[in-house]
Write an enzyme that holds these catalytic residues in place. Structure first.
Site, short mmCIF file in Angstrom:
data_model
loop_
_atom_site.label_atom_id
_atom_site.label_comp_id
_atom_site.label_asym_id
_atom_site.label_seq_id
_atom_site.Cartn_x
_atom_site.Cartn_y
_atom_site.Cartn_z
N CYS A 71 1.98 1.18 13.02
CA CYS A 71 3.36 1.55 12.76
C CYS A 71 4.05 2.49 13.80
O CYS A 71 5.08 2.89 14.06
CB CYS A 71 3.28 2.37 11.75
SG CYS A 71 2.13 1.55 10.48
N SER A 116 -4.04 -2.62 -0.34
CA SER A 116 -3.02 -3.75 0.30
C SER A 116 -3.61 -5.06 0.76
O SER A 116 -4.56 -4.88 1.42
CB SER A 116 -2.37 -2.87 1.58
OG SER A 116 -1.25 -3.81 1.94
N GLY A 167 0.84 -1.14 0.13
CA GLY A 167 -0.07 -0.01 -0.14
C GLY A 167 0.96 1.30 0.03
O GLY A 167 0.47 2.37 -0.44
#
Ligand code: PLP
Length: 399
Positions: free
Chosen positions: A332, A206, A79
């Site tokens: 993340c 994704s 992605g």
């Protein structure tokens, strides 16, 4: 393999926005392309051509999920690459247009790319959101200038699940004659998407967010739009993305798209019911808990909650002891001391931001997962509040 590893059966996996379990049907379909069918799809002989046909089928399946044409599907490595490629292309198409309009709550795959582009001579305007994570469309429209090359805004936020009105944004962009890209990485497979009559010019997805493997994605590029590739080399993907195709993963993404398409209507309802039961149960059992983000215009699987008087990192550590997986904001950011840029952009108080957690449900969750989570979450929050020397910060709740 390390035999002390935790198995799927032991865990309560409520982190489906971070990544998802590979669907066994997807694994079955991809395996022969790692073992038997290893030909290069660009080779002229039959052994290569049969691999090319498998890629073509994957392209058709992705197109069916997106409601677009197979020729508009470009396979990428993830992605992040898709998001980068859409913006890079727009900036290359017209050297007179070096301005990007984006939002304050984008994933780092857009946000940090725009920051980097700004340091390299492009300019970016970041449109803010309100306390519920909604975008002001007038402000977005006013941000577009004659130098704007592209507007890029996510369809669904990965932390809160809040949905942006992407068709309206696309219409504004069309009127202003600029391209519009949407990062749909969290929405594909969770809500219906029909691109055929849309004015969205490009879209990213994704595979690992829809029960496919990690390391493969798609950039949809509307057939009426010119495109400049970021990766230059061979003529793969109709000259839009060079590099020998990641065949097994592309085949897997095709199967994942087919499964998502077949399951969409029923699963979205089932997943929403689990999310709603979990959320209502937690709000009832835990005092001073709040839902973050627009509760209506939101993905059916995501619940972003704040608990007054606790630090989310401490809660995650205790959840982990019960094998309950969820996130403090986006995966993340885990491990960094920074609080969520999304919740900060929504101007939530620091206490509310620090005590926030994202629970995201998926196709492989069961009601038993909800039952277990409804025992663990209230107990952990109560325990942390007992341990905390400070009194919980009571927020004034505005209805
Ligand atoms: N955009 C959003 C909204 C995401 O949630 C993610 C992944 O978490 C990405 C981009 C990056 O996707 P990938 O991991 O495939 O690079």
């Amino acid at each position: 393999m390390d035999t002390s590893m935790i198995s799927r059966e032991q865990i309560i996996y409520l982190d489906n926005n971070a990544t998802t379990q590979l669907d066994p049907a997807v694994l079955e379909e991809m395996l022969p392309f790692l073992t038997q069918y290893y030909g290069n799809p660009s080779s002229g002989y039959t052994f290569g051509a049969q691999v090319r046909r498998a890629i073509d089928l994957a392209r058709e399946r992705v197109a069916a999920l997106l409601g677009c044409e197979p020729g508009e599907v470009v396979f990428t490595s993830c992605g992040t690459e898709s998001n980068n490629a859409a913006v890079n292309s727009a900036l290359q198409l017209d050297p007179g247009r070096h301005h990007v309009v984006t939002t304050a709550v984008e994933h780092s795959a857009t946000r940090r790319h725009c920051e980097t582009l700004s340091k390299r001579g492009a300019a970016a305007t970041i449109v803010p959101v309100d306390g519920d994570g909604n975008l002001d469309l007038d402000e977005l429209e006013n941000a577009i200038t004659p130098q704007t090359a592209i507007v890029t805004a996510m369809w669904a936020n990965n932390e809160t699940g809040v949905l942006f009105p992407v068709e309206k944004i696309a219409e504004i962009a069309r009127r202003k004659r600029v391209l519009f890209h949407t990062d749909a990485i969290q929405s594909v497979g969770k809500i219906p998407i029909r691109l055929a009559n849309s004015t969205i010019t490009s879209l990213s997805l994704s595979a690992h967010k829809l029960h496919g493997p990690k390391g493969v994605g798609v950039l949809y590029v509307n057939k009426r739009c010119a495109f400049k590739p970021s990766l230059i080399g061979g003529s793969q993907e109709n000259n839009r993305r060079a590099g020998t195709e990641n065949v097994a993963s592309i085949v897997a993404l095709g199967k994942a798209a087919e499964c998502a398409n077949a399951a969409l209507a029923e699963e979205a309802t089932r997943v929403r019911a689990m999310r709603d039961r979990f959320e209502a149960g937690v709000l009832e059992k835990v005092s001073d808990s709040f839902v973050n983000g627009n509760p209506e215009a939101r993905l059916p699987n995501t619940s972003n909650l704040s608990f007054a008087g606790i630090e989310s990192d401490a809660a995650l550590t205790l959840f982990d002891r019960h094998h309950l997986c969820c996130s403090a904001g986006s995966a993340c950011r885990t491990g960094s001391l920074e609080t969520s840029h999304v919740l900060r952009a929504m101007k939530l108080s620091p206490e509310r931001t620090r005590g926030s957690m994202r629970f995201s449900f998926g196709r492989f969750n069961t009601e038993a997962d909800v039952d277990r989570a409804l025992e663990i979450v209230p107990n952990v929050i109560a325990r942390l509040r007992e341990l905390s020397p400070a009194q919980p910060v009571r927020e004034k709740v505005v209805a």
